[in-house]
Design a protein around this motif. Sequence first.
Motif, short mmCIF file in Angstrom:
data_model
loop_
_atom_site.label_atom_id
_atom_site.label_comp_id
_atom_site.label_asym_id
_atom_site.label_seq_id
_atom_site.Cartn_x
_atom_site.Cartn_y
_atom_site.Cartn_z
N LEU A 1 -4.07 -98.42 38.68
CA LEU A 1 -5.07 -98.54 37.99
C LEU A 1 -4.98 -99.88 37.16
N LEU A 2 -3.87 -100.18 36.67
CA LEU A 2 -3.63 -101.50 36.19
C LEU A 2 -3.66 -102.68 37.11
N SER A 3 -3.18 -102.65 38.41
CA SER A 3 -3.12 -103.70 39.40
C SER A 3 -4.63 -103.78 39.98
N TRP B 1 -6.11 -107.12 41.70
CA TRP B 1 -6.97 -106.98 42.85
C TRP B 1 -8.57 -107.31 42.75
N ALA B 2 -9.10 -107.05 41.31
CA ALA B 2 -10.46 -106.84 41.07
C ALA B 2 -10.95 -108.14 41.58
N MET C 1 2.22 -103.07 42.37
CA MET C 1 2.14 -102.26 41.15
C MET C 1 3.33 -102.16 40.30
N LEU C 2 4.49 -102.26 40.95
CA LEU C 2 5.67 -102.32 39.84
C LEU C 2 5.90 -103.68 39.43
N LYS C 3 5.31 -104.67 39.99
CA LYS C 3 5.69 -106.04 39.35
C LYS C 3 4.34 -106.07 38.15
N ASP C 4 3.48 -105.65 38.33
CA ASP C 4 2.50 -105.67 37.09
C ASP C 4 2.92 -104.55 36.10
N HIS D 1 6.17 -101.91 31.04
CA HIS D 1 6.04 -100.59 31.41
C HIS D 1 7.41 -100.39 32.08
N LEU D 2 8.18 -101.36 32.70
CA LEU D 2 9.10 -101.06 33.42
C LEU D 2 10.18 -102.14 33.20
#
Length: 323
Positions: free
Chosen positions: A59-61, A66-67, A127-130, A136-137
Amino acid sequence: MAHLRKTAQGWVADFTLHGKRKQLAARTKTEARERMAQAIASSEQEAPSSGFTLKQARLLSLRVRWAGLACEGTAAGYSADAVAFFGDDCDVSSINAREVERFRDYCKAKGNRAATTNWKCSALQSMLKDAHLHGHLDTLPAFPQRLRMNNQKDRVLSAIELDTFERVFRAFGREEEADLLIFLAETGCRFSEAAAMVPVHVDLARGEWLIPKSKNGHKRTILLTSKAQKALEGRLNGQRVWSTSYKQFKHQWDRAKGAMGLADDLALTPHCLRHTCLSRLAQAGLSLPELQAWGGHRSLAALTRYLHLDTSGLQRARAVLEG
């Protein structure tokens, strides 16, 4: 990447763990392999939970990466596949290189092509990068190398095959799919571009179709052949030109393949219509920059598959050398 190497004193397990390089010495190759496996297992057991799930990362990405992009729909689908595989509650900190390999094997087992598998893994990596960028990571996992793609195996339809496809579609009573088939083969556009086509962007007087945002995010204009314009007849009065979804078109495509005795030709997909169009242009002697402009490719590198189709430049080179 992990590997074992021999040294003067014995063996060393050389690998990356949570983004950091590790080198563990051992007397034998077996011992080095065991020490590496133990280190990886211990690290995974002790890895703290971030409390941020892959579903939240998606959802973050979708919001920050991508939006609004032309690839938004594709990215949404590919990222959803990753979440479905790992599960809604999967913590982003639990994904490591081995888990990525597992996801990649799953994609290949489903029959995904190398390019599709690479894109799905790329969506997962994004997704992991974002998640990492937004706190968050803590560390990003290492990702395996992309699968090698062989673009030389793309299927081209012969004129007879294309004509037969059209006639079978019409025999099935699928007039829109038949017209769309011809339109795709004449323009070389992507199916997604045709699906998003609206009448206001078509100028039949000039024989032009404006694509305001292609896959690479740039606009381009395609000149419509007489066959492409004929395929559009009676289809420019609504909000959309084509109502057929890719799933519907692919279903009729597979039906036609079966009727034509080509059901086992796995390389024969709707994307072959784009490749067929661009191959015709290359054989006619268009330069790679011209093919790039027509097809809307991001780089000339993507067009190297067409180099062998046009030898006119080589003939001119030979004439220069002999002159």
